[in-house]
Scaffold this active site. Sequence first.
Site, short mmCIF file in Angstrom:
data_model
loop_
_atom_site.label_atom_id
_atom_site.label_comp_id
_atom_site.label_asym_id
_atom_site.label_seq_id
_atom_site.Cartn_x
_atom_site.Cartn_y
_atom_site.Cartn_z
N ARG A 54 0.85 -1.19 0.14
CA ARG A 54 0.04 0.13 -0.04
C ARG A 54 1.01 1.35 0.07
NH1 ARG A 54 -2.27 -3.47 3.90
NH2 ARG A 54 -4.67 -4.28 3.58
N TYR A 84 -9.88 -10.18 -6.94
CA TYR A 84 -8.98 -10.34 -8.14
C TYR A 84 -9.59 -11.75 -8.87
CZ TYR A 84 -6.58 -6.67 -6.00
OH TYR A 84 -6.25 -5.39 -5.39
N HIS A 104 -4.87 -8.70 3.74
CA HIS A 104 -6.21 -8.43 3.64
C HIS A 104 -6.68 -9.40 4.97
CE1 HIS A 104 -6.94 -7.46 -0.85
NE2 HIS A 104 -6.40 -6.57 -0.11
N LYS A 160 -2.53 -1.89 7.83
CA LYS A 160 -3.75 -1.66 8.51
C LYS A 160 -3.92 -2.19 9.84
CE LYS A 160 -6.27 -0.16 4.36
NZ LYS A 160 -7.50 -0.19 3.73
N ARG A 183 -0.09 -2.29 -7.08
CA ARG A 183 -0.76 -3.35 -6.14
C ARG A 183 -1.86 -4.05 -6.39
NH1 ARG A 183 -1.41 -4.58 -0.43
NH2 ARG A 183 -3.53 -4.63 0.14
N HIS A 186 -1.70 2.31 -6.22
CA HIS A 186 -2.46 1.47 -5.97
C HIS A 186 -2.66 0.36 -7.11
CE1 HIS A 186 -4.78 -0.16 -2.54
NE2 HIS A 186 -5.67 -0.08 -3.08
#
Length: 321
Positions: free
Chosen positions: A157, A285, A276, A181, A253, A250
């Site tokens: 990220r 994806y 994730h 995150k 990514r 992004h």
Amino acid sequence: MSEGDNNSRQAIARELVERFHDYLAYERRLSPRTLSAYQGDIERFREWLRQADVSHPKEITQHHVRAYAAWRHRNGTTAKSLQRVLSSLRALFRFLIREGVTGINPAEGVRAPKIARRLPKSLDADQVNQLLTIRETDPLALRDRAMLELLYACGLRLAELVSLDVNDIPSEDNQLEVTGKGSKTRRIPLGRMARDAIDAWLKVRGDMAKEGETALFTGVRGSRISPRMVEKCVAERAVKQETNRHLTPHMLRHSFASHLLESSGDLRAVQELLGHADISTTQIYTHLDFQHLAQVYDKAHPRARRNKESDETPAEKENGK
């Protein structure tokens, strides 16, 4: 018809709407923009009820709310806007229940159509190679190449890239530890190309970085590079490398994830590498992968070509000869 007569036919009286507005403004402290949106939603609903000859809040059922949502949808209201409309109505009826005007919330349980998920944009392998073939050897070019390699090779990220320090780069095992995150850490293999690009940048980093600066990537003033500057560098580098794409960090990514999934088919592994928390986030994806496979099938499979030919009319076949 006078304004008084019109208001007397309203299922939800003006006075109740004004009290609801005050409740949102002073108790829930909603922003002026949200207040305006709620107000518009309620006014349109009141007008729809008037035309439907509904004269009291207790007469409003879930059927009315569903019919109203369907009417709005048919008239061009998007799924995202309908979600807000229904949120407005649920809040209104919760207020009316609190005020003792009605006993049920007919908007509860009514759902808007699902919002279509936009597939993330990504580069194909040739475009990535075009982007990363940077031949300049000045410090800025070496820094840009190292940033681009890390974004693509590790699926970072933007915030993760910017927060990297020199000490985060492994000296031996080539396993990059990243804090993502929710302050969750994950380890990502650092490929040879990315490692070479970082090593080349580290040799000249001292020419740009201030003394004592710990950041891996710095701007021309010697301090940690900002997210906005990375976005600008990536976009400008895409132009210089003639990729013919407007590029964002992004998108690299997304390219990392889609290329990895396309090659391995291992959704769980891609989830871990991307960091994730929920695999449903990674599953988007699979749609990208299927799109690619479908394109390959359409172009290469004999049956696909035969089906396309069979769809042609005799006149089209004649013209094509």
